[in-house]
Design a protein around this motif. Sequence first.
Motif, PDB file in Angstrom:
ATOM      1  N   GLY A 152       0.813  -1.212   0.000  1.00  0.00           N
ATOM      2  CA  GLY A 152       0.000   0.000   0.000  1.00  0.00           C
ATOM      3  C   GLY A 152       0.842   1.255   0.000  1.00  0.00           C
ATOM      4  O   GLY A 152       0.571   2.213  -0.735  1.00  0.00           O
ATOM      5  N   ILE A 153       1.896   1.266   0.808  1.00  0.00           N
ATOM      6  CA  ILE A 153       2.788   2.428   0.860  1.00  0.00           C
ATOM      7  C   ILE A 153       3.513   2.606  -0.466  1.00  0.00           C
ATOM      8  O   ILE A 153       3.604   3.717  -0.999  1.00  0.00           O
ATOM      9  CB  ILE A 153       3.785   2.289   2.035  1.00  0.00           C
ATOM     10  CG1 ILE A 153       3.048   2.482   3.354  1.00  0.00           C
ATOM     11  CG2 ILE A 153       4.925   3.287   1.908  1.00  0.00           C
ATOM     12  CD1 ILE A 153       3.878   2.161   4.569  1.00  0.00           C
ATOM     13  N   ILE A 154       4.004   1.519  -1.023  1.00  0.00           N
ATOM     14  CA  ILE A 154       4.707   1.601  -2.310  1.00  0.00           C
ATOM     15  C   ILE A 154       3.762   2.103  -3.397  1.00  0.00           C
ATOM     16  O   ILE A 154       4.112   2.970  -4.196  1.00  0.00           O
ATOM     17  CB  ILE A 154       5.308   0.231  -2.686  1.00  0.00           C
ATOM     18  CG1 ILE A 154       6.456  -0.122  -1.746  1.00  0.00           C
ATOM     19  CG2 ILE A 154       5.793   0.225  -4.128  1.00  0.00           C
ATOM     20  CD1 ILE A 154       6.937  -1.551  -1.868  1.00  0.00           C
ATOM     21  N   GLY A 155       2.541   1.579  -3.420  1.00  0.00           N
ATOM     22  CA  GLY A 155       1.570   1.995  -4.424  1.00  0.00           C
ATOM     23  C   GLY A 155       1.163   3.447  -4.277  1.00  0.00           C
ATOM     24  O   GLY A 155       1.099   4.191  -5.259  1.00  0.00           O
ATOM     25  N   LEU A 156       0.900   3.881  -3.057  1.00  0.00           N
ATOM     26  CA  LEU A 156       0.490   5.268  -2.840  1.00  0.00           C
ATOM     27  C   LEU A 156       1.603   6.254  -3.162  1.00  0.00           C
ATOM     28  O   LEU A 156       1.359   7.296  -3.785  1.00  0.00           O
ATOM     29  CB  LEU A 156       0.023   5.463  -1.402  1.00  0.00           C
ATOM     30  CG  LEU A 156      -1.359   4.918  -1.084  1.00  0.00           C
ATOM     31  CD1 LEU A 156      -1.672   5.116   0.392  1.00  0.00           C
ATOM     32  CD2 LEU A 156      -2.411   5.584  -1.934  1.00  0.00           C
ATOM     33  N   ILE A 157       2.817   5.942  -2.767  1.00  0.00           N
ATOM     34  CA  ILE A 157       3.939   6.835  -3.073  1.00  0.00           C
ATOM     35  C   ILE A 157       4.156   6.924  -4.575  1.00  0.00           C
ATOM     36  O   ILE A 157       4.380   8.016  -5.119  1.00  0.00           O
ATOM     37  CB  ILE A 157       5.212   6.379  -2.331  1.00  0.00           C
ATOM     38  CG1 ILE A 157       5.072   6.662  -0.839  1.00  0.00           C
ATOM     39  CG2 ILE A 157       6.451   7.067  -2.888  1.00  0.00           C
ATOM     40  CD1 ILE A 157       6.192   6.128   0.009  1.00  0.00           C
ATOM     41  N   SER A 158       4.051   5.798  -5.256  1.00  0.00           N
ATOM     42  CA  SER A 158       4.207   5.820  -6.716  1.00  0.00           C
ATOM     43  C   SER A 158       3.124   6.655  -7.374  1.00  0.00           C
ATOM     44  O   SER A 158       3.395   7.433  -8.292  1.00  0.00           O
ATOM     45  CB  SER A 158       4.161   4.399  -7.277  1.00  0.00           C
ATOM     46  OG  SER A 158       5.219   3.633  -6.782  1.00  0.00           O
ATOM     47  N   PHE A 159       1.882   6.517  -6.912  1.00  0.00           N
ATOM     48  CA  PHE A 159       0.782   7.298  -7.482  1.00  0.00           C
ATOM     49  C   PHE A 159       0.959   8.784  -7.189  1.00  0.00           C
ATOM     50  O   PHE A 159       0.681   9.622  -8.053  1.00  0.00           O
ATOM     51  CB  PHE A 159      -0.555   6.810  -6.943  1.00  0.00           C
ATOM     52  CG  PHE A 159      -1.110   5.625  -7.675  1.00  0.00           C
ATOM     53  CD1 PHE A 159      -0.306   4.770  -8.395  1.00  0.00           C
ATOM     54  CD2 PHE A 159      -2.448   5.361  -7.630  1.00  0.00           C
ATOM     55  CE1 PHE A 159      -0.817   3.686  -9.062  1.00  0.00           C
ATOM     56  CE2 PHE A 159      -2.990   4.281  -8.292  1.00  0.00           C
ATOM     57  CZ  PHE A 159      -2.165   3.439  -9.011  1.00  0.00           C
TER      58      PHE A 159
END
Length: 96
Positions: free
Chosen positions: A32-39
């Motif tokens: 979730g953290i990786i996905g949100l930071i990427s977005f």
Amino acid sequence: MVSLGAGILTLALVCLVSFILGDWSLMFKFSGIIGLISFLISGLFTGVFVSGDRVRANWTHEDSEDQDFRQQRASKLFLFGLPNLAGAILYIVLTQ
């Protein structure tokens, strides 16, 4: 497509670590953290978080090579974060 593969590989690695440690909530947290930071970074590259006047000002003072570079980076980051965010959402759906 390389960035999508890297995102899938990252999600697989997070799933493997969660499986080894026996704590599947780590999958939700890390992916979730990786996905949100990427977005979020992708949104910064595309100018989603600024007003229309600022976007127009940036558009007129930037050459096409820089625009293409920013759009390519934004697309790659979006594709990288997509599987990770999907994994976090899948964890939420399966645990409810």
